[in-house]
Design a protein around this motif. Structure first.
Motif, PDB file in Angstrom:
ATOM      1  N   MET A  60       0.846  -1.206   0.000  1.00  5.35           N
ATOM      2  CA  MET A  60       0.000   0.000   0.000  1.00  5.35           C
ATOM      3  C   MET A  60       0.876   1.249   0.000  1.00  5.35           C
ATOM      4  O   MET A  60       1.801   1.363   0.803  1.00  5.35           O
ATOM      5  N   VAL A  61       0.592   2.157  -0.911  1.00  4.55           N
ATOM      6  CA  VAL A  61       1.329   3.420  -0.964  1.00  4.55           C
ATOM      7  C   VAL A  61       0.862   4.323   0.163  1.00  4.55           C
ATOM      8  O   VAL A  61      -0.340   4.497   0.376  1.00  4.55           O
ATOM      9  N   LYS A  62       1.801   4.882   0.911  1.00  9.81           N
ATOM     10  CA  LYS A  62       1.460   5.787   2.005  1.00  9.81           C
ATOM     11  C   LYS A  62       1.342   7.206   1.466  1.00  9.81           C
ATOM     12  O   LYS A  62       2.302   7.768   0.941  1.00  9.81           O
ATOM     13  N   ILE A  63       0.153   7.775   1.570  1.00 12.80           N
ATOM     14  CA  ILE A  63      -0.107   9.112   1.061  1.00 12.80           C
ATOM     15  C   ILE A  63      -0.149  10.108   2.217  1.00 12.80           C
ATOM     16  O   ILE A  63      -0.925   9.959   3.160  1.00 12.80           O
ATOM     17  N   THR A  64       0.699  11.122   2.140  1.00 12.61           N
ATOM     18  CA  THR A  64       0.691  12.198   3.131  1.00 12.61           C
ATOM     19  C   THR A  64      -0.407  13.196   2.767  1.00 12.61           C
ATOM     20  O   THR A  64      -0.557  13.535   1.588  1.00 12.61           O
ATOM     21  N   PRO A  65      -1.197  13.666   3.728  1.00 14.61           N
ATOM     22  CA  PRO A  65      -2.235  14.655   3.408  1.00 14.61           C
ATOM     23  C   PRO A  65      -1.643  15.864   2.693  1.00 14.61           C
ATOM     24  O   PRO A  65      -0.591  16.376   3.081  1.00 14.61           O
ATOM     25  N   PHE A  66      -2.319  16.315   1.651  1.00 12.64           N
ATOM     26  CA  PHE A  66      -1.872  17.450   0.841  1.00 12.64           C
ATOM     27  C   PHE A  66      -2.418  18.712   1.507  1.00 12.64           C
ATOM     28  O   PHE A  66      -3.546  19.136   1.276  1.00 12.64           O
ATOM     29  N   GLU A  67      -1.596  19.321   2.365  1.00  7.70           N
ATOM     30  CA  GLU A  67      -2.077  20.357   3.273  1.00  7.70           C
ATOM     31  C   GLU A  67      -2.638  21.586   2.554  1.00  7.70           C
ATOM     32  O   GLU A  67      -3.650  22.157   2.970  1.00  7.70           O
ATOM     33  N   VAL A  68      -1.978  22.027   1.480  1.00  6.42           N
ATOM     34  CA  VAL A  68      -2.474  23.195   0.753  1.00  6.42           C
ATOM     35  C   VAL A  68      -3.870  22.929   0.212  1.00  6.42           C
ATOM     36  O   VAL A  68      -4.790  23.747   0.383  1.00  6.42           O
ATOM     37  N   GLU A  69      -4.042  21.791  -0.447  1.00  5.30           N
ATOM     38  CA  GLU A  69      -5.332  21.499  -1.063  1.00  5.30           C
ATOM     39  C   GLU A  69      -6.418  21.315  -0.007  1.00  5.30           C
ATOM     40  O   GLU A  69      -7.570  21.744  -0.201  1.00  5.30           O
ATOM     41  N   GLN A  70      -6.075  20.696   1.131  1.00  5.99           N
ATOM     42  CA  GLN A  70      -7.076  20.494   2.165  1.00  5.99           C
ATOM     43  C   GLN A  70      -7.494  21.810   2.806  1.00  5.99           C
ATOM     44  O   GLN A  70      -8.665  22.013   3.133  1.00  5.99           O
ATOM     45  N   TRP A  71      -6.526  22.726   2.975  1.00  5.90           N
ATOM     46  CA  TRP A  71      -6.857  24.048   3.528  1.00  5.90           C
ATOM     47  C   TRP A  71      -7.769  24.797   2.558  1.00  5.90           C
ATOM     48  O   TRP A  71      -8.771  25.401   2.973  1.00  5.90           O
ATOM     49  N   MET A  72      -7.443  24.760   1.265  1.00  6.02           N
ATOM     50  CA  MET A  72      -8.265  25.436   0.269  1.00  6.02           C
ATOM     51  C   MET A  72      -9.683  24.860   0.267  1.00  6.02           C
ATOM     52  O   MET A  72     -10.673  25.610   0.258  1.00  6.02           O
ATOM     53  N   ASP A  73      -9.790  23.537   0.291  1.00  7.83           N
ATOM     54  CA  ASP A  73     -11.100  22.897   0.268  1.00  7.83           C
ATOM     55  C   ASP A  73     -11.937  23.290   1.482  1.00  7.83           C
ATOM     56  O   ASP A  73     -13.161  23.445   1.397  1.00  7.83           O
ATOM     57  N   ARG A  74     -11.258  23.470   2.613  1.00  9.12           N
ATOM     58  CA  ARG A  74     -11.965  23.748   3.867  1.00  9.12           C
ATOM     59  C   ARG A  74     -12.500  25.179   3.916  1.00  9.12           C
ATOM     60  O   ARG A  74     -13.605  25.429   4.401  1.00  9.12           O
ATOM     61  N   TYR A  75     -11.724  26.134   3.406  1.00  6.36           N
ATOM     62  CA  TYR A  75     -12.067  27.540   3.655  1.00  6.36           C
ATOM     63  C   TYR A  75     -12.520  28.348   2.441  1.00  6.36           C
ATOM     64  O   TYR A  75     -13.152  29.393   2.607  1.00  6.36           O
ATOM     65  N   GLU A  76     -12.253  27.884   1.216  1.00  7.18           N
ATOM     66  CA  GLU A  76     -12.622  28.724   0.079  1.00  7.18           C
ATOM     67  C   GLU A  76     -14.124  28.748  -0.176  1.00  7.18           C
ATOM     68  O   GLU A  76     -14.606  29.572  -0.960  1.00  7.18           O
ATOM     69  N   VAL A  77     -14.862  27.872   0.497  1.00  6.85           N
ATOM     70  CA  VAL A  77     -16.323  27.879   0.371  1.00  6.85           C
ATOM     71  C   VAL A  77     -16.984  28.765   1.421  1.00  6.85           C
ATOM     72  O   VAL A  77     -18.211  28.836   1.491  1.00  6.85           O
ATOM     73  N   THR A  78     -16.192  29.453   2.240  1.00 10.84           N
ATOM     74  CA  THR A  78     -16.738  30.350   3.254  1.00 10.84           C
ATOM     75  C   THR A  78     -17.592  31.429   2.587  1.00 10.84           C
ATOM     76  O   THR A  78     -17.122  32.099   1.658  1.00 10.84           O
ATOM     77  N   PRO A  79     -18.843  31.608   3.010  1.00  8.55           N
ATOM     78  CA  PRO A  79     -19.694  32.638   2.388  1.00  8.55           C
ATOM     79  C   PRO A  79     -19.045  34.021   2.460  1.00  8.55           C
ATOM     80  O   PRO A  79     -18.553  34.440   3.511  1.00  8.55           O
ATOM     81  N   GLY A  80     -19.014  34.712   1.332  1.00 13.97           N
ATOM     82  CA  GLY A  80     -18.452  36.061   1.287  1.00 13.97           C
ATOM     83  C   GLY A  80     -16.944  36.118   1.374  1.00 13.97           C
ATOM     84  O   GLY A  80     -16.373  37.194   1.611  1.00 13.97           O
ATOM     85  N   VAL A  81     -16.252  34.999   1.160  1.00 14.27           N
ATOM     86  CA  VAL A  81     -14.798  34.955   1.326  1.00 14.27           C
ATOM     87  C   VAL A  81     -14.092  35.915   0.369  1.00 14.27           C
ATOM     88  O   VAL A  81     -14.497  36.073  -0.789  1.00 14.27           O
ATOM     89  N   LEU A  82     -13.068  36.578   0.878  1.00 14.23           N
ATOM     90  CA  LEU A  82     -12.163  37.388   0.060  1.00 14.23           C
ATOM     91  C   LEU A  82     -10.918  36.532  -0.148  1.00 14.23           C
ATOM     92  O   LEU A  82     -10.001  36.519   0.678  1.00 14.23           O
TER      93      LEU A  82
END
Length: 396
Positions: A1-23
């Protein structure tokens, strides 16, 4: 099994770019455009728009259309004595797929890889997941984030298979000068090491001129066959939504090997994406498109520079010369802020979104945030206005 490290940039973007009214000043693409916008940039009214409705939607050309690869070939053939053959270019679904394919094809458990750092996490964590040993070629603020060849000499090993760079660099916005690139190519050629250059932000240079003697050419234009470049339409060309990237190399055996591996990941790129990219890279469109984005970058980096100068007691940077991103360090009472908590607090109180560097690039970047500044100018103006209010209230 390939060990995948969480892709921190992409996970942060996914978490916060959907914030209503985000700048959103975390985005790394030049302000995106529509097909209508693209057509308006065309300087020849006789050229038909992309997306022909009569085209049968088969798989299309497996390695990318001849027209698209010819236009990319012309970009890599400028100012060189030997044009890059079209068959030495492979079209992929974005640069992220291009990078993955290069690494998946060429890197294995017995290999050693050297990668600049900080950079896009994929470039060093995918080799690790494939079992390779990875050494980080550290970029330093005192060197204006330009990699030092003397540091590279201390990292190389007998089994070093590949050196990976990112030019212009994400997240620092630094550009590796031609003289440093030449030293790198000479170093790698002497040791028969492959050089992979992620050039996804090329040719978005806004702090260095093409007439400058140290203006960087593409790595595949520097006379060494074992060089590979990856690129895409997402960043400098404002067309992330078409998901189109590419791989180019002077070594046909490298392209052939990657094409063979590619059969296991994707058959072809969408014909619709290929058509839009071909249109955008045509002589009648590309100059206006790049001019729009370079001017946008220059305008916005000047706004950001005024912000940093205004709040120089609590923030600092190395002004970027290329690309769309930059690292800015924030301090409170002379100490680096907790950048993770800082980013969360800022978005909760102001709707301004950027990335914490320590979470996304390593603990040594505590106190730094990555800002993507080539968004719409009005978005950046409002974000910096709100951020100024936050700084006055919380850091001064």
């Amino acid at each position: 099994m390939v060990k995948i490290t969480p892709f921190e940039v992409e996970q942060w973007m996914d978490r916060y770019e959907v914030t209503p009214g985000v700048l959103n000043i975390a985005e790394t693409c030049c302000s995106s455009i529509s097909i209508d916008d693209l057509v308006k940039l065309c300087e020849d009214p006789n050229i038909p728009p992309p997306l022909s409705t009569s085209t049968k939607l088969t798989y299309g050309a497996i390695q990318g259309s001849q027209a698209l690869r010819e236009r990319l070939s012309s970009l890599y053939s400028a100012r060189v004595s030997s044009p890059l053959p079209t068959e030495n270019i492979l079209i992929t679904p974005g640069a992220i797929a291009a990078n993955f394919l290069v690494l998946y094809t060429l890197i294995g458990p017995e290999d050693h890889v050297i990668c600049v750092h900080p950079t896009y996490q994929q470039l060093y964590d995918v080799p690790k997941s494939l079992g390779a040993e990875v050494s980080l070629w550290k970029l330093r603020k005192e060197k204006k984030y330009i990699p030092d060849i003397e540091d590279l000499k201390d990292l190389v090993k007998d089994n070093t298979k590949m050196i990976i760079i990112n030019n212009p660099n994400n997240p620092t916005g630094a550009t590796i000068p031609k003289s440093v690139l030449q030293s790198l190519v000479d170093f790698a050629k002497e040791r028969d090491i492959i050089v992979l250059s992620d050039e996804v932000y090329r040719p978005l240079f806004h702090g260095i001129s093409p007439i400058d003697s140290d203006f960087p050419p593409s790595i595949v234009s520097m006379g060494y066959a074992k060089t590979i470049t990856t690129g895409s339409m997402s960043k400098a060309y404002s067309l992330a939504g078409i998901r189109l990237g590419w791989i180019a190399s002077r070594d046909p055996s490298i392209i052939e090997a990657i094409a063979t591996a590619r059969d296991y990941t994707t058959i072809s790129v969408s014909q619709l994406d290929d058509q839009v990219a071909t249109y955008a890279l045509s002589a009648s469109v590309i100059h206006a498109l790049l001019s729009r984005n370079i001017q946008l970058a220059k305008t916005n980096v000047a706004l950001l520079e005024r912000f940093v100068d205004r709040w120089s007691d609590v923030c600092s940077w190395i002004k970027p010369t290329g690309g769309t991103t930059v690292l800015v360090k924030f301090e409170n009472e002379g100490k680096p802020v907790d950048d993770v908590q800082f980013c969360v607090d800022v978005i909760e109180k102001t709707k301004v979104m950027f990335l914490p560097a320590s979470k996304c690039f390593g603990e040594e970047w505590k106190g730094y945030v990555r800002i993507g500044f080539v968004c719409e100018t009005e978005v950046l103006k409002e974000a910096l206005k709100q951020l100024s209010l936050y700084v006055r209230k919380n850091l001064i």
